[in-house]
Enzyme design. Structure first.
Site, mmCIF file in Angstrom:
data_model
loop_
_atom_site.group_PDB
_atom_site.id
_atom_site.type_symbol
_atom_site.label_atom_id
_atom_site.label_comp_id
_atom_site.label_asym_id
_atom_site.label_seq_id
_atom_site.Cartn_x
_atom_site.Cartn_y
_atom_site.Cartn_z
ATOM 1 N N CYS A 140 10.374 12.417 8.248
ATOM 2 C CA CYS A 140 9.584 13.239 9.127
ATOM 3 C C CYS A 140 9.040 14.333 8.698
ATOM 4 O O CYS A 140 9.124 15.499 8.566
ATOM 5 C CB CYS A 140 10.545 13.616 10.117
ATOM 6 S SG CYS A 140 12.116 12.559 10.464
ATOM 7 N N ASN B 28 0.857 -1.289 0.042
ATOM 8 C CA ASN B 28 0.110 0.018 0.019
ATOM 9 C C ASN B 28 0.679 1.520 -0.008
ATOM 10 O O ASN B 28 0.185 2.185 -0.421
ATOM 11 C CB ASN B 28 -1.040 0.065 1.215
ATOM 12 C CG ASN B 28 -0.315 -0.303 2.433
ATOM 13 O OD1 ASN B 28 0.312 -1.220 2.609
ATOM 14 N ND2 ASN B 28 -0.353 0.821 3.551
HETATM 15 N N1 PLP Z 1 -3.863 -4.097 4.257
HETATM 16 C C1 PLP Z 1 -3.398 -3.145 3.406
HETATM 17 C C2 PLP Z 1 -2.488 -3.368 2.405
HETATM 18 C C3 PLP Z 1 -4.109 -1.649 3.567
HETATM 19 O O1 PLP Z 1 -3.731 -0.860 2.681
HETATM 20 C C4 PLP Z 1 -5.105 -1.620 4.514
HETATM 21 C C5 PLP Z 1 -5.612 -0.202 4.614
HETATM 22 O O2 PLP Z 1 -4.941 0.661 4.411
HETATM 23 C C6 PLP Z 1 -5.399 -2.522 5.345
HETATM 24 C C7 PLP Z 1 -4.813 -3.975 5.314
HETATM 25 C C8 PLP Z 1 -6.670 -2.488 6.260
HETATM 26 O O3 PLP Z 1 -7.826 -2.339 5.681
HETATM 27 P P1 PLP Z 1 -9.191 -1.959 6.484
HETATM 28 O O4 PLP Z 1 -9.117 -0.523 6.707
HETATM 29 O O5 PLP Z 1 -10.100 -2.518 5.637
HETATM 30 O O6 PLP Z 1 -9.069 -2.581 8.047
#
Ligand code: PLP
Length: 374
Positions: free
Chosen positions: A326, A152
């Site tokens: 930061c 992400n």
């Molecule tokens: N995993 C990844 C790769 C994410 O980007 C996110 C949210 O940013 C999550 C898990 C968590 O998802 P949720 O907001 O549906 O709990």
């Protein structure tokens, strides 16, 4: 004031059709899905149609989909169950995972004394498959593997086909966080060597507060929440019918428009990179190869400007995320970039831009002008 939203990996705006489907349910289908009268049966029917829709789009059966409040809950459910119900004593994962996975694994390690192995991260931000194979060769069958599909923060895409095949060959269970890929790339769970997967609706233009777990059939699970028979007794609590219907509608539309929207988003991302390169000759992408929705870049600007970068973009109505160091008051560098960028790079300001089909070339022009003026 003009508003430009370039933070679609954090969450996405709802499609109007999704809002319509949800409000229709809120207005007309308020029954409790557990009630046996017509109001309840109608709500229940809506939930089961949604489950079938999602299952069909992802190539699994409806009984393999369990609704949750979000992807984080789905990951918690699966990883806790792995340890409590499936006798898992060892988890192989990576330090570039989302905290939903990382913190859950750490919690399980502390609470149940399981062992955890972290695979090496390559200088390109991806996992080292050779190191993974080494870890697998040393592992017993009481090991579970958990890796994300698309990172992400960087957009790095993990080779889940190869990871899954290695797991299958060695009889290891594989859990995959597909939060950033579901709805954005075709996924066929009938073909993919994956045992568990999770997703959240708000990343593919559906509502917040709903997600799902894919649990391959015949893997025994136990409830974490007790108190009702919902979701085959695995997740007690009255279902949020409107959320579930909204999620199914959002996924359906994502796949209906996948190719055209992917093309548009890819063009927007390329345009953004090209424009950034015209103002900074030495702008650096923090992942050489990244998913089409995400761009993580280091900008060659001085520290004083960098500290205020997100704030100044926000003042101009532009939403982006911090990339690494930061910025915006955070003293901690990104745990993902910290895994593979040298310290000297981590100190430089970087941004994560993430796109959706709602973004326009004018949005990028506005963003570029704003960066130039800072
Ligand atoms: N995993 C990844 C790769 C994410 O980007 C996110 C949210 O940013 C999550 C898990 C968590 O998802 P949720 O907001 O549906 O709990």
């Amino acid at each position: 004031m003009k508003k430009v939203y370039l933070d679609n990996a954090a969450t996405t705006p709802l499609r109007p059709e999704v809002i319509k489907a949800m409000t229709d349910v809120l207005n007309e289908d308020f029954g409790n899905p557990s009630s046996t009268h017509s109001f309840g049966r109608s709500a229940k029917n809506n939930i089961e149609i949604s489950r079938k829709t999602i299952a069909k789009l992802l190539g699994c059966t409806a009984s393999e989909i369990m609704f949750t409040s979000c992807a984080t809950e789905a990951t918690n459910f699966i990883l806790h169950n792995a340890v409590k119900s499936l006798a898992i004593q060892h988890i192989i994962t990576s330090k570039i995972e989302h905290h939903a996975t990382l913190y859950t694994v750490q919690n399980l390690q502390k609470t149940y004394n399981i062992s955890v192995s972290y695979v090496k991260i390559l200088p390109n931000g991806n996992i080292d498959l050779q190191d993974f194979e080494r870890l697998v060769n040393e592992a017993t069958t009481q090991t579970l593997v958990t890796f994300m599909h698309v990172n992400n923060e960087t957009g790095v895409v993990l080779n889940i086909e190869d990871i899954g095949s290695i797991c299958r060959k060695n009889h290891l269970l594989f859990h995959c966080d597909m939060v950033q890929s579901v709805g954005k790339i075709n996924i066929d769970l009938a073909q993919l060597p994956v045992d568990f997967a999770v997703a959240g609706a708000h990343k593919f233009h559906g509502p917040k507060g709903v997600g799902f777990a894919y649990i391959k059939k015949n893997i025994p699970m136990q409830p974490l929440l007790t108190g009702g028979e919902q979701e085959k007794g695995l997740r007690a609590g009255t279902e949020a019918t409107h959320q579930i219907v909204g999620m199914a509608k959002a996924l359906e539309l994502s796949y209906l428009h996948l190719e055209e929207e992917k093309q548009h988003i890819t063009a927007i991302k390329e345009y953004c990179i090209a424009r950034l390169k015209t103002i900074f000759t030495d702008v650096k992408q923090n992942a050489e190869s990244s998913f089409y929705t995400i761009l993580n870049v280091t900008l060659p600007i001085d520290e004083a400007k960098a500290a205020m970068l997100l704030f100044n973009l926000d003042i101009k109505g532009i939403a982006v995320s911090r990339g690494s160091a930061c910025q915006s008051g955070s003293a901690k560098p990104s745990h993902v970039l910290a895994e593979y960028l040298p310290n000297s790079e981590l100190k430089k300001p970087s941004l994560r831009l993430s796109f959706s089909h709602y973004n326009t070339f004018e949005d990028i022009d506005y963003f570029i002008e704003a960066v130039q003026s800072i």
